[in-house]
Design an enzyme around this catalytic site. Structure first.
Site, mmCIF file in Angstrom:
data_model
loop_
_atom_site.group_PDB
_atom_site.id
_atom_site.type_symbol
_atom_site.label_atom_id
_atom_site.label_comp_id
_atom_site.label_asym_id
_atom_site.label_seq_id
_atom_site.Cartn_x
_atom_site.Cartn_y
_atom_site.Cartn_z
ATOM 1 N N GLY A 1 0.846 -1.188 0.000
ATOM 2 C CA GLY A 1 0.000 0.000 0.000
ATOM 3 C C GLY A 1 0.879 1.234 0.000
ATOM 4 O O GLY A 1 0.691 2.161 0.786
ATOM 5 N N HIS A 2 1.894 1.198 -0.864
ATOM 6 C CA HIS A 2 2.775 2.356 -0.992
ATOM 7 C C HIS A 2 3.567 2.243 -2.295
ATOM 8 O O HIS A 2 3.575 1.193 -2.940
ATOM 9 C CB HIS A 2 3.727 2.456 0.207
ATOM 10 C CG HIS A 2 4.694 1.323 0.331
ATOM 11 N ND1 HIS A 2 4.588 0.352 1.295
ATOM 12 C CD2 HIS A 2 5.778 0.988 -0.405
ATOM 13 C CE1 HIS A 2 5.571 -0.508 1.155
ATOM 14 N NE2 HIS A 2 6.308 -0.156 0.118
ATOM 15 N N ALA A 3 4.224 3.341 -2.635
ATOM 16 C CA ALA A 3 5.197 3.357 -3.740
ATOM 17 C C ALA A 3 6.467 3.976 -3.181
ATOM 18 O O ALA A 3 6.453 4.600 -2.109
ATOM 19 C CB ALA A 3 4.667 4.195 -4.904
ATOM 20 N N ARG B 1 2.338 -0.682 -4.934
ATOM 21 C CA ARG B 1 2.197 -2.124 -4.773
ATOM 22 C C ARG B 1 1.378 -2.460 -3.530
ATOM 23 O O ARG B 1 1.442 -1.751 -2.514
ATOM 24 C CB ARG B 1 3.551 -2.838 -4.742
ATOM 25 C CG ARG B 1 4.279 -2.977 -3.417
ATOM 26 C CD ARG B 1 4.845 -1.691 -2.891
ATOM 27 N NE ARG B 1 5.665 -0.953 -3.826
ATOM 28 C CZ ARG B 1 6.958 -1.154 -4.028
ATOM 29 N NH1 ARG B 1 7.593 -2.040 -3.321
ATOM 30 N NH2 ARG B 1 7.619 -0.398 -4.870
#
Ligand code: TYD
Length: 131
Positions: A47-49, A94
């Protein structure tokens, strides 16, 4: 999409197999190794890039799904082989989910942990990839 499934060498043996990652395998120097384990099947990770960091993910044991998103296209990759890794370059959102019981996700990262390299808000991510 700036991601790539990479098959790793597999040295098969009746005594057990070996897979190897040597420095030529990745387009960056590995500065950090971490792993996810004891992950409940209903857990959601990622839950981040990353603004700059690149990562290489391997399902050392078990399986899980990786949702990948470059701000335009999305795809889901299932990782379930210890001799295959997923290279995720920077600027890719992702999400990891559907972990099988006992699964272990190894991550080889291009830098040490820097919270400022994370984009944890999806709208901020969309702005980042547009700019
Ligand atoms: P987080 O990035 O939210 O995990 P994931 O994206 O895999 O779901 O990290 C969870 C916590 O662990 C957060 O407080 C930051 C910390 N952490 C470190 O201190 N060092 C690290 O190398 C990593 C990956 C996380």
């Amino acid at each position: 999409m700036e991601v790539q499934l990479i098959d790793l060498p597999k040295i098969e043996d009746r005594r057990g197999n070996i897979s190897v990652i040597e420095k030529e395998c990745l387009p960056y120097e590995i500065k950090r190794v971490y792993y996810l384990y004891d992950v409940p099947s209903d857990a959601y990770r990622g839950g981040h890039a990353h603004k700059d960091q690149k990562e290489f993910l391997i399902a050392l044991s078990g399986s899980f799904e990786v949702l990948l998103d470059n701000g335009v296209d999305k795809e889901i990759v299932m990782l379930n082989k210890p001799f295959q890794g997923l290279l995720i370059l920077n600027g890719i959102w992702r999400e990891l989910k559907n972990f099988s019981s006992g699964s272990v996700c190894l991550v080889l990262s291009s830098d040490v942990y820097i919270e400022n390299d994370y984009i944890r808000n999806y709208n901020e991510f969309l702005n980042f990839v547009k700019s």
